[in-house]
Structure formats: C-alpha cells, structure tokens
Design a protein around this motif. Structure first.
Motif, PDB file in Angstrom:
ATOM      1  N   THR A  41      23.971  -7.317  19.445  1.00  0.00           N
ATOM      2  CA  THR A  41      23.909  -8.059  18.189  1.00  0.00           C
ATOM      3  C   THR A  41      22.502  -7.928  17.610  1.00  0.00           C
ATOM      4  O   THR A  41      21.566  -7.520  18.300  1.00  0.00           O
ATOM      5  N   ILE A  89      36.481  -9.975  13.006  1.00  0.00           N
ATOM      6  CA  ILE A  89      35.819 -11.263  13.220  1.00  0.00           C
ATOM      7  C   ILE A  89      36.616 -12.339  12.486  1.00  0.00           C
ATOM      8  O   ILE A  89      36.877 -12.204  11.282  1.00  0.00           O
ATOM      9  N   GLU A 133      36.586 -18.034  10.249  1.00  0.00           N
ATOM     10  CA  GLU A 133      35.755 -19.212  10.524  1.00  0.00           C
ATOM     11  C   GLU A 133      34.420 -18.817  11.174  1.00  0.00           C
ATOM     12  O   GLU A 133      33.391 -19.450  10.928  1.00  0.00           O
ATOM     13  N   GLU A 134      34.419 -17.753  11.965  1.00  0.00           N
ATOM     14  CA  GLU A 134      33.165 -17.277  12.558  1.00  0.00           C
ATOM     15  C   GLU A 134      32.298 -16.578  11.518  1.00  0.00           C
ATOM     16  O   GLU A 134      31.070 -16.684  11.537  1.00  0.00           O
ATOM     17  N   ARG A 135      32.935 -15.877  10.601  1.00  0.00           N
ATOM     18  CA  ARG A 135      32.180 -15.220   9.537  1.00  0.00           C
ATOM     19  C   ARG A 135      31.509 -16.253   8.654  1.00  0.00           C
ATOM     20  O   ARG A 135      30.380 -16.053   8.186  1.00  0.00           O
ATOM     21  N   GLU A 136      32.180 -17.362   8.399  1.00  0.00           N
ATOM     22  CA  GLU A 136      31.576 -18.416   7.580  1.00  0.00           C
ATOM     23  C   GLU A 136      30.407 -19.089   8.299  1.00  0.00           C
ATOM     24  O   GLU A 136      29.577 -19.735   7.661  1.00  0.00           O
ATOM     25  N   LYS A 137      30.338 -18.914   9.613  1.00  0.00           N
ATOM     26  CA  LYS A 137      29.201 -19.454  10.380  1.00  0.00           C
ATOM     27  C   LYS A 137      28.092 -18.415  10.557  1.00  0.00           C
ATOM     28  O   LYS A 137      27.087 -18.698  11.210  1.00  0.00           O
ATOM     29  N   ALA A 151      28.666 -14.810  11.432  1.00  0.00           N
ATOM     30  CA  ALA A 151      28.971 -13.579  12.162  1.00  0.00           C
ATOM     31  C   ALA A 151      29.166 -12.457  11.150  1.00  0.00           C
ATOM     32  O   ALA A 151      29.825 -12.634  10.123  1.00  0.00           O
ATOM     33  N   HIS A 170      27.340  -8.086  14.676  1.00  0.00           N
ATOM     34  CA  HIS A 170      27.962  -7.721  15.940  1.00  0.00           C
ATOM     35  C   HIS A 170      28.368  -6.251  15.910  1.00  0.00           C
ATOM     36  O   HIS A 170      28.993  -5.793  14.958  1.00  0.00           O
TER      37      HIS A 170
END
Length: 412
Positions: free
Chosen positions: A227, A173, A176-180, A182, A219
């Motif tokens: 998810t 992942i 930047e997606e993990r910080e949101k 994910a 995920h």
C-alpha cells in the motif's frame, strides 16, 4: 489523463483549432527570473523540480528556454506561486512551444465528438474528457461539478470520474471502504493514442479544484499487501529510466534492442476487456474487440515503437512501454541478434509484466499532491503516470489538461 474510446467527429462538427502560429508569439528577452528547485524525496524517486518566478500567463522566450532545459533534466516541473489561473490559450501556447515543427496543433487522441448541444452552445469531447471551446486541445479531467460560469459549460455540468469497478478485475474495493479512503492506481501509461498519431512530447495539467480530505491509501491488489499513502486526487508518476535500471542485465539488453507493436485503435480494442488490479496490463480473457470489428484501420498507421526512448537533451534512456495496448513483440538480445516475434497475447503480457513490475513498488512512485492554481508539466517520453481514486465526499477534482500530437514518433 484517462484514456477513453472516441468516435471521430466530422470536420464541420469541430470548433476552430488555434494553430501554433496563431498562439505563439514569444517576445524577446535577455534573461529569465525563473528559479529551479529540485524536489527532495524520502524514497528512491530521483526526478522533479519546482519552478518559481515565472508567470505562465506571461512567459517570454528566455523563460521558455529555462523551462525546456529544466524539463528535460528533471522530467517533471511544478510551477508554484502563479498569480492567477493559467488560461487555456496560454496552456496551449506553453505546450506547443516544445514542438515548433508540429503545425496542425491537433489533440493527441484525434478529433472529439459532440458531447452535448443546448442553448446554442456545443460542447465537444467525452463525459470524462470534455474540451474547452476557447482552446479545444485543453480538456477537463477529474470528477465532479465544474465551477460556475466555467467557460461555455452549462450550470451544474459534471465531469465523469474514474471507477476501477468498471475497468479492473474483481475483487473490487467495497464502496464503503473507498469512502473511507481506500484507493487504486487506475492505469499506468504515457499519453498517446497508440495508433497513427505520434504521442505528445509533454503533458500539462492545471489544478482548478482539488479534493479536500485526509490522505488515501492506495492498494496494489496483487496479493502482495503493498500500500501507499498519498494525497487525495494525486497523480502518481514513475521514471522510465529507473524502470530500465531495475531490470536484470540480460532483460535490460533485450529491451534495449526490442520493439512493441500496439493494437490498432488500441483503446477501442481494449474497451471491452478488463485491467489487472494494479492497472499496468489487460488480463487475457479473450474479451478484446476483434480486429475486424474495430473502426476502419490500416497497416501503415500501426504504431511500432522501441521499448527504450532517448532523452534528446541528456541522452538518458527510459523504458517507455504501454502494457495495456501491447499487441505484438519483436524481441532481440543484441543489435545484430535474431528477432523473435511474439504474437500470443498471454505471452506478450507475461513479458510486459516482467519488464514493468520491478519499478511498480511504493518506494519508486512519486504521487504529486496537486494544489489549486499550480501547474505541472511532465516529459511524456520519460515518465509513466496514473490517476488515483478518492472518496466522492472530498468534493470535485477539476483539472485542465493539454497534450498535443507530436510532429514525430519516438525513436531510441
């Protein structure tokens, strides 16, 4: 609850270990004020209860009798309304009570190495699992900076957190997606060394600091698109009894009569390999450390366990398997049937996927949302669990975990 490779410390390097006899002096009591309230779930999960009315820093013999019975029946207990933080000594006392025959009081993964020494203070453990000197069977798990003046830890001490990029197969992942929000399940397991040392009967976790932020989205990463929304820093859990129930009848008969041999020094062995994205298996890429390159090991300390373990109080049977540490299978379809030995790792893992994957679905998973000062206690011989990732911006996750090597190896 993350497993990590540990080198063995010498006896002289170890802090004093308080034994069961030194810690556990239960007062007499006629009754307990504890109340057991089943957790109501909106999905297929059928385990877990909340406990009210028991101060774990002052529990008595009647309290423990209630706790023990409730744990074997509900498999997971959440202790609410604790008047103050559970002390490491009392956390060890509570955990020890479940195994009065265990005399050494040893940590379930063996001796801890020295982590750091400064200003006359020595800290033992690993970067992601430092021990508390006051009670060395209690370790700190999570990620981030511990509170100020936290036992013997120096100012600014940080616990290293998990990162699936370091362990899982790509694609990973993006940061930047993990910080949101994910997230991933990191590793589905029950606690234990898988070599020589009997796995704990119970695990105990105190929430000291919890991450603050919106729910994260876990995920599966297995191509199904599945998810699950969970609280940040939650511990995900699955019942081995449900895993067994979900198998087709033919496969259920096989696991009821079969055994798993785990690799010697299993976590050292798999330390150079990579996990599947779901965190339940090691991918077969010939990346494991060769057996002759591992720390010294002996055949008599190899762990060979039944695939199904029995609850001593309820008689309930649970599929309790550790997919990542599995090294060899001994398969039988009936008590008197012919035994087939599987040694090819790709075949071993294909079978493990067959028996583990049916239960690894969102509706069967309870993701416990930790609240600060709450304590959870789980029956380690009936549940699987996994930690989950969360954004670093949410702040630290500081947990005190205690698990103690059992006096016995599991049997069916």
């Amino acid at each position: 609850m993350v497993f990590a490779v540990s080198t063995t410390a010498t006896e002289a390097e170890q802090p004093k270990t308080l034994t069961f006899r030194e810690v556990y002096h239960p007062p007499s009591a006629a009754s307990s004020n504890g109340r057991v309230v089943s957790i109501k779930h909106e999905n297929n999960v059928n385990f877990g209860a909340e406990i009210y009315g028991i101060d774990l820093n002052n529990f008595n013999a009647a309290d423990f009798a209630l706790i023990s019975d409730a744990l074997h029946r509900h498999k997971l207990l959440v202790f609410k309304e604790q008047p103050r933080m559970l002390t490491p000594k009392q956390q060890y006392r509570l955990t020890s009570c479940f195994d009065p025959d265990e005399k050494t009081g040893g940590f379930a993964h063996g001796a801890d190495p020295v982590l750091l020494s400064e200003n006359g203070v020595t800290i033992y453990g690993l970067p992601n699992r430092p021990a508390i000197n006051e009670q060395p069977q209690v370790h700190i798990l999570g990620r981030g900076e511990v509170p100020s003046d936290h036992f013997d830890f120096p100012p600014g001490f940080k616990v290293k957190g998990i990162n699936h990029v370091d362990f899982h197969l790509p694609p990973h992942i993006p940061q930047e997606e993990r910080e949101k929000g994910a997230s991933r399940f990191y590793q589905w397991h029950w606690d234990g060394s898988l070599y020589k040392i009997p796995p704990p009967r119970v695990g105990c976790l105190l929430a000291v600091r919890t991450p603050k932020g919106p729910d994260v989205t876990v995920h599966w990463g297995d191509g199904t698109g599945r998810t699950k929304k969970i609280a940040p820093g939650a511990t995900a859990m699955i019942a081995g009894s449900q895993a067994l129930d979900l198998l087709d009848p033919e496969l259920r008969e096989i696991v009821l009569h079969s055994r798993i041999e785990y690799a010697p020094h299993a976590f050292q062995w798999m330390s150079t390999a990579r996990s599947t994205q779901l965190g339940h298996l090691i991918e077969t890429e010939d990346r494991e450390i060769p057996l002759d390159k591992l720390s010294p090991w002996s055949e008599e300390n190899i762990c060979i366990y039944p695939m199904v373990w029995k609850n001593p109080v309820t008689g309930e049977k649970s599929l309790q398997v550790h997919g990542q540490g599995a090294f060899k299978l001994y398969l039988k379809s009936s008590p008197d049937g012919e035994e087939t030995v599987i040694t090819d790792l790709k075949e071993v893992r294909a079978f493990m996927h067959r028996i583990m994957s049916p239960v690894l679905s969102p509706e069967n998973i309870y993701a416990h949302p930790h609240e600060e000062q709450d304590v959870i206690l789980w029956y380690n011989r009936a549940l699987w669990h996994s930690i989950t990732e969360f954004p670093e911006s949410y702040g630290p996750r500081i947990m005190h975990q205690c698990n103690i090597a059992a006096s016995d190896h599991p049997s069916q």
